[in-house]
Design an enzyme around this catalytic site. Structure first.
Site, PDB file in Angstrom:
ATOM      1  N   GLN A  86       0.825  -1.195   0.096  1.00  0.00           N
ATOM      2  CA  GLN A  86       0.067   0.011   0.118  1.00  0.00           C
ATOM      3  C   GLN A  86       0.792   1.155  -0.046  1.00  0.00           C
ATOM      4  O   GLN A  86       0.335   2.477  -0.119  1.00  0.00           O
ATOM      5  CB  GLN A  86      -0.942   0.004   1.144  1.00  0.00           C
ATOM      6  CG  GLN A  86      -1.901  -0.976   1.106  1.00  0.00           C
ATOM      7  CD  GLN A  86      -2.679  -1.025   2.440  1.00  0.00           C
ATOM      8  OE1 GLN A  86      -2.679  -0.418   3.498  1.00  0.00           O
ATOM      9  NE2 GLN A  86      -3.356  -2.303   2.555  1.00  0.00           N
ATOM     10  N   HIS A 155      -1.054  -0.081   5.707  1.00  0.00           N
ATOM     11  CA  HIS A 155      -1.473   1.166   6.777  1.00  0.00           C
ATOM     12  C   HIS A 155      -0.388   2.289   7.217  1.00  0.00           C
ATOM     13  O   HIS A 155      -0.244   2.635   8.001  1.00  0.00           O
ATOM     14  CB  HIS A 155      -1.873   0.287   8.186  1.00  0.00           C
ATOM     15  CG  HIS A 155      -2.904  -0.696   8.129  1.00  0.00           C
ATOM     16  ND1 HIS A 155      -3.174  -1.237   9.376  1.00  0.00           N
ATOM     17  CD2 HIS A 155      -3.642  -1.223   7.249  1.00  0.00           C
ATOM     18  CE1 HIS A 155      -4.272  -1.966   8.869  1.00  0.00           C
ATOM     19  NE2 HIS A 155      -4.544  -2.084   7.511  1.00  0.00           N
ATOM     20  N   GLU A 248     -15.045   3.919   9.367  1.00  0.00           N
ATOM     21  CA  GLU A 248     -15.443   5.191  10.070  1.00  0.00           C
ATOM     22  C   GLU A 248     -15.388   6.372   9.577  1.00  0.00           C
ATOM     23  O   GLU A 248     -14.461   6.565   8.578  1.00  0.00           O
ATOM     24  CB  GLU A 248     -14.744   5.214  11.230  1.00  0.00           C
ATOM     25  CG  GLU A 248     -14.816   4.036  12.404  1.00  0.00           C
ATOM     26  CD  GLU A 248     -14.121   4.136  13.882  1.00  0.00           C
ATOM     27  OE1 GLU A 248     -14.109   3.196  14.392  1.00  0.00           O
ATOM     28  OE2 GLU A 248     -13.504   5.116  14.074  1.00  0.00           O
ATOM     29  N   TYR A 269     -10.398 -10.677  10.319  1.00  0.00           N
ATOM     30  CA  TYR A 269     -10.626 -11.028   8.993  1.00  0.00           C
ATOM     31  C   TYR A 269     -10.805 -12.746   8.918  1.00  0.00           C
ATOM     32  O   TYR A 269     -11.424 -13.085   8.021  1.00  0.00           O
ATOM     33  CB  TYR A 269      -9.300 -10.971   7.974  1.00  0.00           C
ATOM     34  CG  TYR A 269      -9.131  -9.189   7.594  1.00  0.00           C
ATOM     35  CD1 TYR A 269     -10.049  -8.482   6.969  1.00  0.00           C
ATOM     36  CD2 TYR A 269      -8.096  -8.805   8.257  1.00  0.00           C
ATOM     37  CE1 TYR A 269     -10.098  -7.231   6.698  1.00  0.00           C
ATOM     38  CE2 TYR A 269      -7.747  -7.537   7.810  1.00  0.00           C
ATOM     39  CZ  TYR A 269      -8.806  -6.734   7.079  1.00  0.00           C
ATOM     40  OH  TYR A 269      -8.829  -5.312   6.875  1.00  0.00           O
TER      41      TYR A 269
END
Length: 377
Positions: A86, A155, A248, A269
């Site tokens: 990522q 992340h 969120e 998960y």
């Protein structure tokens, strides 16, 4: 010649050839048209004063898109980023006084090598000036201690935004160590606040707390990939990925704890219980959450006049379902939401253009910037 994709009220879903987009029923009439094609994992966008568009590609390039949609060669002088999972070149933002000082800001996965010669990374923030098709005057504003760099490829966060007083906010994910989001001695899982030149404001909430990272503004965040300032209400908002469920939307405020991973509406998960708590004293509730997850990306308050019904709404992107959603907020209370548009790709970012159109960055087969324009344009 661009081919518009017409999107009118009460139309049922209809696959469209060429780009794989689909129409979704909505109260407003607009068309979706391709604007800039052939990009590689577009991640962040920012409009220059002359109407050109800066676009980051996660794979490490910064591009300039002309008002006609033409994509430049890569801008020179971009930092060497870790294109790992990522990670990569992430967000881009302009200084509020860009026309006077020329500063632009980038967030990225900063790359180092560990003792074994393997790449390790952590989120960093830099600023530079644009001269022609090159960056000059580069300055690193935030770089974490090497002790928190890791081989984990997820992340990183990371969005950048300025408030009305010129303070710089940016987000960093928990980097896969969820407990670190509750620790004040590491930058993981936090929203941070700095002066525009990288100095720590004296009124940050943890400046005088021993061992705390002085730039922290709020904590208890998992992977915040959306961050936006509401210029009408003077409030800061973020979206963040939950685990399985529990994505969120948060109204972010000074020094508050948003709970990850002690409280969450998501599960692991593997379908096991992550935490038995969805609320706890001293921890903030989200303004809204999405379960199942939609995989929230970039967000933007609509500030244009082209679509009056959308004025003040928050656009929220979805990676998982390729959706652009409109969230209605009264003050700091979410009053409703609707699905505006759906595509076969992953919607990574959204911005209001100077023309009042809505510009959307799409990853996947399309790898493009598209825009929502009035149906009769």
């Amino acid at each position: 010649m661009r081919t518009p994709f017409i999107h009118r009220a009460l139309l049922v879903s209809l696959a469209l050839a060429s780009f794989g987009y689909a129409r979704v029923a909505d109260e407003a009439a607009f068309q979706v048209e391709p604007f800039a094609l052939g990009l590689d994992s577009p991640w962040g966008m920012a409009f220059l004063p002359d109407g050109r568009l800066l676009v980051t590609e996660r794979t490490g390039q910064l591009r300039i898109v002309g008002t006609d949609g033409a994509v430049s060669e890569p801008v020179a002088g971009v930092p060497d980023v870790c294109v790992c999972g990522q990670g990569g070149l992430l967000d881009v933002q302009l200084h509020p006084q860009y026309a006077q000082n020329g500063w632009l800001y980038l967030s990225y996965a900063d790359k180092k090598l560990n003792d074994e010669g393997k790449p390790i990374a952590f989120t960093a923030i830099m600023r530079a000036r644009l001269s022609g098709n090159a960056l000059t005057d580069q300055e690193t504003l935030f770089q974490a201690p090497e002790a928190v760099y890791s081989e984990r490829e997820y992340h990183f966060g990371s969005r950048i935004v300025f408030d009305d007083e010129g303070y710089l906010y940016f987000s960093i994910g928990d980097r896969g160590v969820m407990e670190d989001a509750q620790r004040l001695d590491v930058p993981n899982g936090k929203i941070h606040r700095l002066h525009d030149d990288g100095r720590v404001p004296a009124d940050n909430p943890f400046v005088v707390q021993p061992d705390a990272v002085k730039s922290i503004w709020s904590y208890g965040h998992r992977n915040p990939q959306g961050l936006q300032w509401n210029r009408v209400t003077g409030t800061l908002w973020n979206t963040e990925h939950g685990p399985q469920g529990g994505d969120e939307l948060n109204h972010v405020r000074k020094g508050l704890n948003f709970g990850w991973p002690v409280i969450s509406y998501g599960i692991n998960y593997d379908n096991t219980v992550l935490t038995p708590f969805t609320s706890k004293d001293g921890m903030e509730q989200p303004a809204t959450h999405w379960t199942p997850s939609i995989a929230t990306g970039g967000i933007a308050f609509y500030e244009g006049d082209t679509f009056p019904d959308w004025k003040g709404s928050l656009f929220v992107t979805s990676l998982k379902f390729g959706e652009l959603r409109r969230v209605m907020i009264e003050g700091t209370t979410v009053t409703g939401q609707e699905l505006i548009w759906k595509t076969a790709g992953r919607i990574r970012d959204v911005e209001t253009g100077p023309d009042g159109y809505v510009y959307v960055a799409v990853e996947g087969a399309e790898q493009s910037i598209v825009r929502l324009v009035p149906a009769d344009a």
